[in-house]
Design an enzyme around this catalytic site. Structure first.
Site, short mmCIF file in Angstrom:
data_model
loop_
_atom_site.label_atom_id
_atom_site.label_comp_id
_atom_site.label_asym_id
_atom_site.label_seq_id
_atom_site.Cartn_x
_atom_site.Cartn_y
_atom_site.Cartn_z
CB CYS A 295 -0.92 0.00 1.20
SG CYS A 295 -1.95 1.50 1.28
CE LYS B 66 -1.76 -6.41 -4.78
NZ LYS B 66 -1.49 -4.96 -4.83
N GLY C 220 -1.23 -4.92 -11.92
CA GLY C 220 -0.96 -3.57 -12.39
C GLY C 220 -1.43 -3.32 -13.80
#
Length: 337
Positions: free
Chosen positions: A101, A140, A204
């Site tokens: 994030c 992630k 992405g």
């Protein structure tokens, strides 16, 4: 492809974890449209162990959405370990750790992609979480903190050594946030590293079935994760799965068909929350959907739609759009909008 003992089939497509987006209603809808695995919104380890009610609500999962991962984030070992144990009792299939994030309130405090500036701590957290739970643990993350520190190829090996069951890579650095184009070349380098044995999931800028297939074909990833491309467009998983299986585009639907999907999202959001909060929550999807793009002179209607405060007001605007803008029953190809 397998994560632990969970068989996800060939070339699976996942719904990315997104704060204030991937609540249980949206996850279920994406699952119904073909998402092979879904992730919760990220869960703060600190808030979880402080027993914050809103945070605990994010742990609710249902059998209909399985396999499902609960994603946690934090910057210290003990809270992350305790949070992982709490999440395990909620019954997900996987615990996912968020080291990606980029938003300031997370990364600026050293959590999320902020961990890319403290790799030893990232690895320690990962090792201890893996040891603390019996579920598969995945991670992630991003390519690195900035252009000059794209560490993902080496970092991937280090994370694998910590015992994770799979790695998702968003093809940007933290400093890029969501700007520029995702760099899938580095994702491909990780996947093609002969020392990597765990599944690599690419993420992405996957916004169409064609792009999704190209990412699989070119970079050899084990799975593709779709994030922003699903907001206001949960049917993207249906389109992607059809294209992956047949090599042809799914036949278009009518404007009313797509509108009905969005209205179902509105109703599910209201049922989960209440009228006021449900409408506020769904505005992001209404603003992002490609359904209204390309409609001439739509600006004032868009503003009214995003300002609506009651279900009657919002549905009155939505239901009037076909007649107001002379949209017939013919099929529409949203890829052309």
């Amino acid at each position: 492809m397998k994560i632990g003992s969970i068989d996800l089939g060939e070339r699976p497509v996942f719904l990315a974890p997104m704060e204030d987006v991937t609540d249980i209603a949206f996850r279920l809808m994406c699952k119904q449209f073909g998402a092979d695995m879904v992730y919760t919104e990220f869960v703060s380890s600190d808030a979880l162990i402080r027993n914050v009610s809103k945070t605990h609500q994010k742990l609710t999962v249902s059998d209909e959405e399985r396999p499902v991962a609960i994603q946690i984030y934090g910057r210290e070992v003990e809270p992350m370990v305790e949070a992982a144990k709490i999440c395990e009792t909620a019954g997900p299939n996987i615990i996912d750790i968020n080291f990606g994030c980029p938003v300031k309130k997370v990364a600026g405090k050293g959590a999320g992609s902020g961990m890319l500036r403290n790799i030893p701590m990232m690895l320690e957290i990962t090792r201890e979480v893996v040891k603390a739970v019996n579920l598969p643990v995945t991670v992630k993350t991003r390519l690195g903190w900035d252009h000059d520190s794209k560490v993902i190829v080496e970092l991937a090996e280090q994370l694998q050594d910590c015992g994770i069951a799979a790695l998702t890579i968003h093809g940007r650095t933290r400093s890029q946030m969501y700007t520029g184009e995702a760099d899938w070349e580095l994702i491909g380098q990780v996947k093609n590293n002969p020392r990597m044995q765990i599944p690599i999931i690419g993420n992405g800028d996957v916004t169409s079935p064609e792009i999704c297939k190209e990412r699989f074909d070119t970079y050899g990833v084990d799975a593709v994760m779709i994030g922003r491309g699903s907001i206001g467009r949960p049917w993207i998983f249906r389109e992607v799965k059809h294209f992956m299986e047949t090599g042809s585009k799914l036949p278009a639907e009518s404007f009313e068909w797509y509108l009905d999907v969005l209205k179902r999202q509105v109703m599910q959001s209201i049922e989960r929350l209440d009228e006021r909060r449900g409408i506020l929550h769904i505005r992001r999807h209404l603003a992002a959907t490609p359904l209204f793009k390309g409609i001439a002179d739509f600006k004032s209607t868009r503003i009214a739609m995003l300002r609506a405060e009651t279900i009657d007001e919002l549905f009155g605007i939505l239901n009037n759009i076909p007649e107001q803008f002379n949209i017939g029953a013919e099929k529409i190809d949203l890829h052309q909008i």
